[in-house]
Motif scaffolding. Structure first.
Motif, PDB file in Angstrom:
ATOM      1  N   MET A 122       1.308  -1.241   0.055  1.00 39.15           N
ATOM      2  CA  MET A 122       0.314  -0.160   0.269  1.00 39.15           C
ATOM      3  C   MET A 122       0.799   1.163   0.317  1.00 39.15           C
ATOM      4  O   MET A 122       1.936   1.509   0.944  1.00 39.15           O
ATOM      5  CB  MET A 122      -1.058  -0.316   1.088  1.00 39.15           C
ATOM      6  CG  MET A 122      -2.405   0.955   1.035  1.00 39.15           C
ATOM      7  SD  MET A 122      -3.121   0.701   2.882  1.00 39.15           S
ATOM      8  CE  MET A 122      -1.998   1.009   4.276  1.00 39.15           C
ATOM      9  N   VAL A 123       0.607   2.304  -0.844  1.00 39.99           N
ATOM     10  CA  VAL A 123       1.166   3.326  -1.176  1.00 39.99           C
ATOM     11  C   VAL A 123       0.399   4.694  -0.457  1.00 39.99           C
ATOM     12  O   VAL A 123      -0.828   4.796  -1.143  1.00 39.99           O
ATOM     13  CB  VAL A 123       2.045   3.747  -2.441  1.00 39.99           C
ATOM     14  CG1 VAL A 123       2.466   4.907  -2.316  1.00 39.99           C
ATOM     15  CG2 VAL A 123       2.750   2.582  -2.746  1.00 39.99           C
ATOM     16  N   ALA A 124       1.337   5.894  -0.114  1.00 40.48           N
ATOM     17  CA  ALA A 124       0.536   6.403   0.209  1.00 40.48           C
ATOM     18  C   ALA A 124       1.411   7.771  -0.338  1.00 40.48           C
ATOM     19  O   ALA A 124       2.673   8.083  -0.446  1.00 40.48           O
ATOM     20  CB  ALA A 124       0.143   7.070   1.421  1.00 40.48           C
ATOM     21  N   SER A 164      11.088   9.825 -12.299  1.00 41.48           N
ATOM     22  CA  SER A 164      11.298  10.508 -11.220  1.00 41.48           C
ATOM     23  C   SER A 164      11.690  10.907 -10.228  1.00 41.48           C
ATOM     24  O   SER A 164       9.875  11.416  -9.757  1.00 41.48           O
ATOM     25  CB  SER A 164      12.102  12.212 -11.777  1.00 41.48           C
ATOM     26  OG  SER A 164      13.183  13.140 -11.530  1.00 41.48           O
ATOM     27  N   ILE A 165      11.505  10.747  -9.301  1.00 40.26           N
ATOM     28  CA  ILE A 165      11.127  10.838  -7.739  1.00 40.26           C
ATOM     29  C   ILE A 165      12.444  12.098  -6.894  1.00 40.26           C
ATOM     30  O   ILE A 165      12.962  12.433  -6.661  1.00 40.26           O
ATOM     31  CB  ILE A 165      11.248   9.585  -7.273  1.00 40.26           C
ATOM     32  CG1 ILE A 165      10.242   8.572  -7.571  1.00 40.26           C
ATOM     33  CG2 ILE A 165      10.683  10.002  -5.658  1.00 40.26           C
ATOM     34  CD1 ILE A 165      10.020   7.630  -6.902  1.00 40.26           C
ATOM     35  N   ARG A 166      11.511  13.194  -7.007  1.00 41.64           N
ATOM     36  CA  ARG A 166      12.398  14.454  -6.665  1.00 41.64           C
ATOM     37  C   ARG A 166      12.288  14.548  -4.785  1.00 41.64           C
ATOM     38  O   ARG A 166      13.805  14.904  -3.920  1.00 41.64           O
ATOM     39  CB  ARG A 166      11.740  15.201  -6.907  1.00 41.64           C
ATOM     40  CG  ARG A 166      11.833  15.259  -8.421  1.00 41.64           C
ATOM     41  CD  ARG A 166      11.969  16.780  -9.391  1.00 41.64           C
ATOM     42  NE  ARG A 166      11.367  17.656 -10.221  1.00 41.64           N
ATOM     43  CZ  ARG A 166      10.748  16.953 -11.620  1.00 41.64           C
ATOM     44  NH1 ARG A 166       9.433  16.848 -10.740  1.00 41.64           N
ATOM     45  NH2 ARG A 166      11.093  16.979 -12.603  1.00 41.64           N
ATOM     46  N   TYR A 167      11.403  14.083  -3.895  1.00 44.23           N
ATOM     47  CA  TYR A 167      11.434  14.207  -3.156  1.00 44.23           C
ATOM     48  C   TYR A 167      11.514  12.823  -2.462  1.00 44.23           C
ATOM     49  O   TYR A 167       9.591  12.314  -2.398  1.00 44.23           O
ATOM     50  CB  TYR A 167      10.062  15.098  -2.361  1.00 44.23           C
ATOM     51  CG  TYR A 167      10.543  16.641  -3.013  1.00 44.23           C
ATOM     52  CD1 TYR A 167      11.359  17.521  -1.949  1.00 44.23           C
ATOM     53  CD2 TYR A 167       9.762  17.333  -3.602  1.00 44.23           C
ATOM     54  CE1 TYR A 167      11.707  18.111  -2.685  1.00 44.23           C
ATOM     55  CE2 TYR A 167      10.736  17.877  -4.151  1.00 44.23           C
ATOM     56  CZ  TYR A 167      11.382  19.209  -2.960  1.00 44.23           C
ATOM     57  OH  TYR A 167      11.593  20.073  -3.724  1.00 44.23           O
ATOM     58  N   PRO A 168      11.512  11.766  -1.925  1.00 49.34           N
ATOM     59  CA  PRO A 168      11.367   9.954  -1.494  1.00 49.34           C
ATOM     60  C   PRO A 168      10.388  10.112  -0.632  1.00 49.34           C
ATOM     61  O   PRO A 168       9.623   9.476   0.080  1.00 49.34           O
ATOM     62  CB  PRO A 168      12.646   9.216  -1.902  1.00 49.34           C
ATOM     63  CG  PRO A 168      13.956  10.811  -1.732  1.00 49.34           C
ATOM     64  CD  PRO A 168      12.986  11.611  -2.571  1.00 49.34           C
ATOM     65  N   LEU A 169      10.585  10.821   0.584  1.00 46.19           N
ATOM     66  CA  LEU A 169      10.032  11.057   1.546  1.00 46.19           C
ATOM     67  C   LEU A 169       8.248  11.948   1.851  1.00 46.19           C
ATOM     68  O   LEU A 169       7.773  11.611   2.449  1.00 46.19           O
ATOM     69  CB  LEU A 169      11.227  11.204   2.812  1.00 46.19           C
ATOM     70  CG  LEU A 169      11.954  11.569   2.910  1.00 46.19           C
ATOM     71  CD1 LEU A 169      12.937  12.179   4.059  1.00 46.19           C
ATOM     72  CD2 LEU A 169      12.611  10.013   3.936  1.00 46.19           C
ATOM     73  N   ALA A 170       7.772  12.068   0.377  1.00 45.51           N
ATOM     74  CA  ALA A 170       6.766  12.643   0.394  1.00 45.51           C
ATOM     75  C   ALA A 170       5.972  11.069  -0.057  1.00 45.51           C
ATOM     76  O   ALA A 170       4.859  11.371  -0.375  1.00 45.51           O
ATOM     77  CB  ALA A 170       6.491  13.103  -0.666  1.00 45.51           C
ATOM     78  N   ILE A 171       6.282   9.484  -0.077  1.00 47.88           N
ATOM     79  CA  ILE A 171       5.926   8.535  -0.089  1.00 47.88           C
ATOM     80  C   ILE A 171       6.551   7.471   1.043  1.00 47.88           C
ATOM     81  O   ILE A 171       7.560   8.133   1.236  1.00 47.88           O
ATOM     82  CB  ILE A 171       6.659   7.622  -1.710  1.00 47.88           C
ATOM     83  CG1 ILE A 171       6.140   9.046  -3.212  1.00 47.88           C
ATOM     84  CG2 ILE A 171       6.409   7.300  -2.341  1.00 47.88           C
ATOM     85  CD1 ILE A 171       7.290   8.969  -4.229  1.00 47.88           C
ATOM     86  N   ASN A 172       5.211   6.832   1.024  1.00 50.73           N
ATOM     87  CA  ASN A 172       5.409   5.582   1.505  1.00 50.73           C
ATOM     88  C   ASN A 172       4.991   4.297   1.451  1.00 50.73           C
ATOM     89  O   ASN A 172       3.214   4.499   1.155  1.00 50.73           O
ATOM     90  CB  ASN A 172       4.895   6.052   3.502  1.00 50.73           C
ATOM     91  CG  ASN A 172       5.334   5.375   4.540  1.00 50.73           C
ATOM     92  OD1 ASN A 172       6.355   4.813   3.999  1.00 50.73           O
ATOM     93  ND2 ASN A 172       4.436   5.751   5.629  1.00 50.73           N
ATOM     94  N   ILE A 173       5.120   3.654   1.770  1.00 51.89           N
ATOM     95  CA  ILE A 173       5.017   2.326   1.367  1.00 51.89           C
ATOM     96  C   ILE A 173       5.171   1.459   2.548  1.00 51.89           C
ATOM     97  O   ILE A 173       6.069   1.231   3.130  1.00 51.89           O
ATOM     98  CB  ILE A 173       6.051   1.571   0.217  1.00 51.89           C
ATOM     99  CG1 ILE A 173       6.768   2.527  -1.022  1.00 51.89           C
ATOM    100  CG2 ILE A 173       6.050   0.626  -0.170  1.00 51.89           C
ATOM    101  CD1 ILE A 173       7.484   2.044  -1.351  1.00 51.89           C
ATOM    102  N   VAL A 174       4.048   0.247   1.981  1.00 51.55           N
ATOM    103  CA  VAL A 174       4.267  -0.454   3.103  1.00 51.55           C
ATOM    104  C   VAL A 174       3.218  -1.670   2.753  1.00 51.55           C
ATOM    105  O   VAL A 174       2.857  -2.441   1.949  1.00 51.55           O
ATOM    106  CB  VAL A 174       2.257  -0.055   4.388  1.00 51.55           C
ATOM    107  CG1 VAL A 174       2.311  -1.224   5.257  1.00 51.55           C
ATOM    108  CG2 VAL A 174       2.993   0.783   5.793  1.00 51.55           C
ATOM    109  N   ARG A 175       4.803  -2.972   3.296  1.00 49.04           N
ATOM    110  CA  ARG A 175       4.008  -4.056   2.796  1.00 49.04           C
ATOM    111  C   ARG A 175       4.108  -5.175   3.720  1.00 49.04           C
ATOM    112  O   ARG A 175       3.054  -5.426   5.040  1.00 49.04           O
ATOM    113  CB  ARG A 175       5.832  -4.918   2.578  1.00 49.04           C
ATOM    114  CG  ARG A 175       6.931  -3.453   0.873  1.00 49.04           C
ATOM    115  CD  ARG A 175       7.932  -4.273   1.665  1.00 49.04           C
ATOM    116  NE  ARG A 175       9.204  -3.972   2.688  1.00 49.04           N
ATOM    117  CZ  ARG A 175       9.413  -4.877   3.309  1.00 49.04           C
ATOM    118  NH1 ARG A 175       9.320  -5.772   3.637  1.00 49.04           N
ATOM    119  NH2 ARG A 175      10.215  -4.241   4.558  1.00 49.04           N
ATOM    120  N   GLY A 176       3.658  -6.111   2.874  1.00 53.35           N
ATOM    121  CA  GLY A 176       3.127  -7.647   4.071  1.00 53.35           C
ATOM    122  C   GLY A 176       1.120  -7.051   3.895  1.00 53.35           C
ATOM    123  O   GLY A 176       0.791  -8.045   5.165  1.00 53.35           O
TER     124      GLY A 176
END
Length: 177
Positions: A122-124, A164-176
Motif C-alpha cells: 500500500m502506498v501513500a 523521477s522521484i524528487r522528494y522520496p520522503l513524500a512517499i510511504n510504502i507498507v508491505r504485507g
C-alpha cells in the motif's frame, strides 16, 4: 511500474531508494500482517492506514501531506465492503475517508505482489509533479494508416524517460497488507 532493466529506465518500484518502506505490524490472526487476518479487528486496519498516511507528514516534518493512497484491488474491496463494527453503518474505508477527507483512495492492480517475497503493498504519497514525475519527452503518437500489400500498417512512436522521484520522503510504502 517496474521500469526497464535492459535500458536502465527507472520505474516506481525500482526507484525506492530513500522511500520509507515498512512492514505492516504482525498483530492479525496468527501474527499475520495482512488486512484479511485483521478483519475481525477493523481498528487494526484503520491504525495501519492512518500510520501510512501520517508517516508522510512526520517524515517530512510537515512539508508534505499524503493526498493519495494506492492499494491492491482485493484490499480495497475488503475495506469498502466490510462494516467498521457490527453496530456501524459505515465501512472501514468510509470511516478512514471521513477522517482523511483530502486523501483519495484508489485500487491499483499493480500494488499486488510488489513487496519483498511477493507481498502486497500500500502506498501513500503527495500526488504532485514536484514529488514524482513520469518523464515523457514524446507522448504516444499514431500516424495515418498505410496500405501496404495486403495489410494495413499504423506507424506509431513515443519516448519514455522513466520515473523521477524528487522528494522520496513524500512517499510511504507498507508491505504485507
Amino acid at each position: 511500474w517496474g521500469g526497464d532493466v535492459a535500458t536502465g529506465l527507472q520505474g516506481f518500484f525500482s526507484t525506492t531508494t530513500n522511500i520509507p518502506n515498512n512492514v505492516a505490524p504482525a498483530d492479525g490472526a496468527g501474527s499475520a500482517t495482512t488486512f484479511a487476518s485483521k478483519i475481525a479487528s477493523p481498528d487494526l486496519i484503520i491504525r495501519d492506514v492512518n500510520d501510512l498516511i501520517n508517516d508522510v507528514v512526520v517524515d517530512t516534518k510537515g512539508v508534505h501531506r499524503a493526498n493519495y493512497v494506492m492499494m491492491p484491488i482485493a484490499q480495497h474491496a475488503l475495506l469498502s465492503s466490510t462494516p467498521r463494527s457490527s453496530t456501524s453503518d459505515t465501512t472501514i474505508l468510509q470511516f478512514i475517508q471521513n477522517n482523511h477527507p483530502s486523501v483519495t483512495f484508489e485500487a491499483i492492480h499493480e500494488m499486488a505482489g510488489k513487496g519483498a517475497g511477493g507481498t502486497d503493498v500500500m502506498v501513500a504519497m503527495e500526488r504532485s509533479n514536484d514529488v514524482l514525475e513520469v518523464e515523457m519527452p514524446q507522448p504516444f503518437e499514431q500516424f495515418p494508416v498505410q496500405d501496404r500489400n495486403l495489410e494495413f500498417i499504423v506507424p506509431c512512436h513515443a519516448r519514455f524517460g522513466g520515473v523521477s522521484i524528487r522528494y522520496p520522503l513524500a512517499i510511504n510504502i507498507v508491505r504485507g497488507i
